[in-house]
Design an enzyme around this catalytic site. Structure first.
Site, PDB file in Angstrom:
ATOM      1  N   GLU A   1    -102.745 -19.129  42.170  1.00 31.00           N
ATOM      2  CA  GLU A   1    -102.082 -19.517  40.919  1.00 31.00           C
ATOM      3  C   GLU A   1    -100.581 -19.427  41.130  1.00 31.00           C
ATOM      4  O   GLU A   1    -100.072 -18.467  41.706  1.00 31.00           O
ATOM      5  CB  GLU A   1    -102.530 -18.649  39.744  1.00 31.00           C
ATOM      6  CG  GLU A   1    -102.095 -17.198  39.773  1.00 31.00           C
ATOM      7  CD  GLU A   1    -102.204 -16.519  38.411  1.00 31.00           C
ATOM      8  OE1 GLU A   1    -102.464 -17.206  37.412  1.00 31.00           O
ATOM      9  OE2 GLU A   1    -102.006 -15.300  38.360  1.00 31.00           O
TER      10      GLU A   1
ATOM     11  N   ASP B   1     -83.720 -28.401  36.697  1.00 34.54           N
ATOM     12  CA  ASP B   1     -84.733 -27.903  37.615  1.00 34.54           C
ATOM     13  C   ASP B   1     -84.659 -28.781  38.861  1.00 34.54           C
ATOM     14  O   ASP B   1     -84.138 -29.901  38.829  1.00 34.54           O
ATOM     15  CB  ASP B   1     -86.118 -27.952  36.986  1.00 34.54           C
ATOM     16  CG  ASP B   1     -87.055 -26.899  37.565  1.00 34.54           C
ATOM     17  OD1 ASP B   1     -86.811 -26.453  38.699  1.00 34.54           O
ATOM     18  OD2 ASP B   1     -88.026 -26.537  36.891  1.00 34.54           O
TER      19      ASP B   1
END
Length: 863
Positions: free
Chosen positions: A613, A267
């Site tokens: 979100e 990542d």
């Protein structure tokens, strides 16, 4: 003379043969393994290390083009400078429970990606978000509804996640025996699902049971069975070791047990976390060596630790042969994608740009949006609305006319997005009046109304703005581009051309104008931007008046002039900037009701959005923290408005747009109809209107449990599955996993269970008959759950092990057949001898996890 000519020609031939031998990797007739070995053998150590980062440079002496491994395709090609089809968000795709639709969506998306890749290459304009290695799907288990990235997943169930994820992988990668259409990547491996605020520091610890029964199930399905070619390792640590350097996860399980031979990418920034935040390694060189030895082949980073591998080699912590292992995995993917072969050899190389937003793709985006919609409540059959009995409809709510909410996160730009308001107006036609009142924002009641007048803004004697663009992140030096523009109003994909000498990637811009108001009044400037935007008035930086929205107030006098400057920075990802002028009003529920109370029906479009979100966001407001939620209730300002609308006595339909579960305690008890529309993509407005007016019979099913409130949830940072998700939750949810209503009804009958015991291969078939007993055609999602009845071990209350979405005309009967095997339905247990004794199972078939129609027993003979 002839002898000399013969010798000369012979020399040329020998040189040519020598060249061919030296560059055997360019010969498409050779096996890929031979070609990869040859290519890697040609590289210097410096060249090798340079190829192990996401932005791999060209090696011109060998004719190897530059390649950026980073691309996204969560629900359509993302962040592209091209206009593309935007399908429903991943959680919505899971709500379709339709693996065929998901596979087709992925197939269409990879078609668009192929067209973009080849067009960019032919124009000599490659780069980030134009490649064929998609870092999708996200198959982490959505164990807690507070996680802001749960919208990117396929829900809370390992089996459903694995099935939907596998369909996505097969659609992306294609079915050619020699070439990949594109490469999918299963992420984030592993035990990773929030919170966002500590993802770079937390250390996940779970039992072996939870690891194997929950967190690894979908990854195993994609690696072992779907043959995914990429895996992304997660930021977090697992039992004290960062995931990208974790011996158990990366070496023992992924490579040895599962036999994964694809590539692993970190990542972005995860290798730096080894020494910066996890503090498990001394420095970049130490972290890089450990990651590579653990099997992390590519580092995604703007500041790669892998460039310190030279020091690690000098220190004896890693050898060049270890580098070669990763290099070969990376180049194998590129060869399988056909990047070193002539176009005529690659079956996907000539997919035309015309596939982008083709009619077929747009139609499928609409179909998937329709399929994803979950009808949660329909008291007294309020829905579908009868247009013949309605004269006036009121559309209210913060998501009613928002395009942003539909595109969610990790998105590409379609040419056209249909909002819910637009969908209702299209459906209502001329015979029904539609009135619209936004009523409130997502979390506050400051409602902006645009009153833009271009004649109030001038630059050097002309209407408009002076625009200055800089190809750096600090507005440094002379602008690379200067021009007059009407006003800032742009949506650029990453790397899209802004103008001569400027692309939308690591870019800054400055717009300046003079504002002359027509009258003395309070004015509101609205400057929404995807990255960072600052507003200056007469040289003074302005402060927003809303915690979430970019509203700036100016008390202006008629006859005075005000210098307006907007400074914008786009670091990466999509680039968006918009400038507007209008008024800002603090609304009350009573104000809204006074406008809409005479409507025949009120449609309230609320929920949340990717504004609040998502992934590691700066948002910290009541109920929300860094992209996650601290409450699962509907924001208070929306609930207050909804209560006031309900008090009018008029029928209220609550259209919920969300990426995760909401605690609908009051709403489910008081609102007659609730439609869960998720983040539905470019065609969502049309799809929702189709359901509300009865042109489509809803059949979406919940891929997550809707709990009552946060009291139903455990500690967000506790990764134990105890009392989490429908498989272990001991309470009563508002709406259970697998739930969804229809405009018709279904009857289940004739459950038949048969076993077939073969040596080391026990299997069974389960058949059930389903009849549409209602008045209209519709889809039913037939769901099969299993309870492992082995005594003395932990087992789920029930666990999904099969499902099929079927279409039935009125009165039609179909038989649904499930094929089961003992290994799939057996609850994992560490003790292999005890696990071998799992022979008795309860079979449950029905319309949701809480609506079991038929049950039976399944027994396997012997061990």
């Amino acid at each position: 003379m002839k002898i000399k000519q013969t010798l000369f020609l012979g020399l040329i031939l020998l040189c040519s043969l020598g060249t061919l031998a030296q560059y055997r990797f360019k010969n498409p007739d050779l096996p890929i393994g031979v070609r990869v070995d040859d290519l890697v053998s040609q590289l210097t150590l410096e060249e090798k290390i340079g190829q192990m980062v996401n932005n791999a440079p060209a090696i011109e002496r060998l004719g190897i083009p530059a390649y950026n491994w980073w691309n996204e395709c969560l629900h359509g090609v993302a962040r592209s400078p091209y206009r593309v089809t935007s399908f429903p968000q991943a959680i919505a795709m899971a709500a379709t429970w339709d693996i065929h639709s998901v596979k087709k969506m992925a197939d269409y998306a990879s078609d668009e990606g192929r067209a973009i890749f080849h067009d960019s290459a032919r124009k000599r304009n490659p780069g980030i978000f134009k490649g064929l290695t998609y870092w999708s799907p996200n198959i982490n288990i959505f164990r807690d509804p507070r996680w802001g990235r749960g919208q990117e997943t396929y829900g809370e169930d390992p089996f459903l996640t694995g099935a939907i994820g596998a369909a996505f992988v097969k659609g992306i990668q294609g079915d050619d025996p020699n070439y990949l259409k594109a490469s999918a990547c299963a992420k984030h491996y592993a035990v990773h699902n929030g919170p966002e605020w500590n993802r770079h520091t937390y250390n996940a610890e779970v039992s072996d049971f939870d690891l194997w029964d929950t967190y690894l199930v979908a990854f195993r399905e994609l690696v072992v069975n779907a043959k995914v070619t990429g895996v992304m390792c997660a930021y977090n640590a697992f039992y004290g070791e960062p995931c990208c350097g974790n011996d158990l996860l990366m070496t023992d399980i992924l490579r040895k047990d599962w036999g994964f031979d694809g590539y692993v990418t970190s990542d972005c920034g995860a290798i730096e976390d080894f020494f910066r935040t996890h503090k498990t390694h001394d420095d970049a060189a130490d972290a890089a060596a450990n990651a590579v030895l653990s099997g992390t082949d590519c580092e995604c980073s703007h500041n790669p630790a892998y460039l310190e591998l030279f020091d690690a080699i000098d220190a004896g912590d890693i050898a060049e042969k270890d580098i070669d292992i990763s290099l070969k995995r990376l180049f194998k993917i590129r060869f399988r994608l056909g990047m070193f072969d002539p176009d005529e050899r690659v079956p996907y190389a000539n997919i035309p740009l015309s596939v982008l937003e083709s009619d077929e793709h747009k139609e499928h985006a609409l179909k998937m949006a329709q399929e994803s919609i979950v009808l949660l409540k329909n008291e007294d059959d309020l829905l579908p609305l009868n247009k013949g009995k309605i004269k006036k409809i009121a559309v209210v709510g913060p998501n009613a006319d928002s395009e942003d909410v539909l595109l969610a996160n990790y998105y590409g730009y379609p040419s056209e997005v249909t909002t819910f308001l637009e969908g209702v107006k299209d459906k209502a036609g001329k015979d029904i009046e539609v009135v619209y009142e936004k009523g409130c924002n997502l979390v506050d009641n400051l409602v902006f109304t645009s009153e833009y007048n271009s004649k109030l803004f001038t630059s050097e004697g002309q209407y408009g703005f002076k625009a200055e663009y800089f190809q750096n992140l600090n507005w440094e030096g002379e602008p690379a581009l200067t021009r007059l523009e009407k006003r800032p109003d742009y949506k650029w994909g990453d790397g899209q051309e802004v103008g001569d000498n400027v692309i939308a990637s690591r870019m800054t811009a400055r717009w300046s104008t003079v504002f002359m108001p027509e009258q003395t009044d309070e004015y509101c400037f609205n400057v929404p931007a995807d990255d960072m935007a600052e507003l200056y008035i007469d040289g003074v930086k302005q402060n927003k008046v809303s915690e979430l929205y970019p509203y700036y107030i100016l008390q202006a006098e008629k006859g005075k002039t005000y210098e307006i400057i907007i400074r914008y920075r786009q670091f990466a990802d999509n680039a968006e900037i918009f400038f507007d002028l209008g008024t800002l009003k603090k609304t009350t529920p009573e104000d809204v009701v006074s406008v809409v109370k005479d409507a025949d029906v009120i449609l309230f479009a609320g929920g949340i959005s990717s504004r609040i979100e998502g992934e590691e966001m700066p948002v910290e407001i009541e109920g929300f923290k860094k992209g996650d939620r601290t409450s699962i209730a509907l924001p208070a300002v929306q609930l207050d408005l909804l209560k006031e609308l309900q008090a009018t006595g008029k029928p209220v339909v609550f259209v919920l747009m969300i990426g995760s579960a909401i605690g609908l305690e009051w709403e489910s008890n008081n609102i007659p109809a609730i439609v869960n529309a998720w983040y539905g993509g470019q065609a969502a407005g049309t799809a929702i209107a189709d359901v509300i007016f009865g042109d489509y019979n809803p059949a979406g099913r919940l891929p997550v449990t809707f709990y009552k409130n946060v009291d139903d949830l455990g500690d967000f940072e506790d990764y134990s599955m105890a009392n989490r998700t429908y498989r272990y939750f001991l309470g009563t949810p508002v709406y259970p996993f697998g739930y969804g209503l229809s405009y018709t009804s279904f009857k289940y009958s004739d459950l038949r269970i048969q076993t077939a015991n073969k040596e080391n291969d026990a299997t069974a078939t389960v058949e059930v008959t389903v009849k549409n007993t209602g008045k209209v055609a519709g889809d039913e999602v037939v769901q099969l759950y299993v309870r492992d009845q082995t005594s003395g071990i932990i087992t789920p209350i029930k666990a999904l092990k099969g499902f099929e979405r079927i279409s039935l005309d009125k009165g039609e009967i179909k038989t649904v057949k499930f094929n089961l095997d003992k290994q799939t339905i057996t609850t994992w247990h560490h003790d292999s001898d005890q696990a071998a004794e799992h022979n008795n199972f309860m079979i449950m078939v029905g319309g949701s996890s809480d609506d079991i129609k038929l049950t039976g027993k399944l027994s396997f003979a012997g061990k």
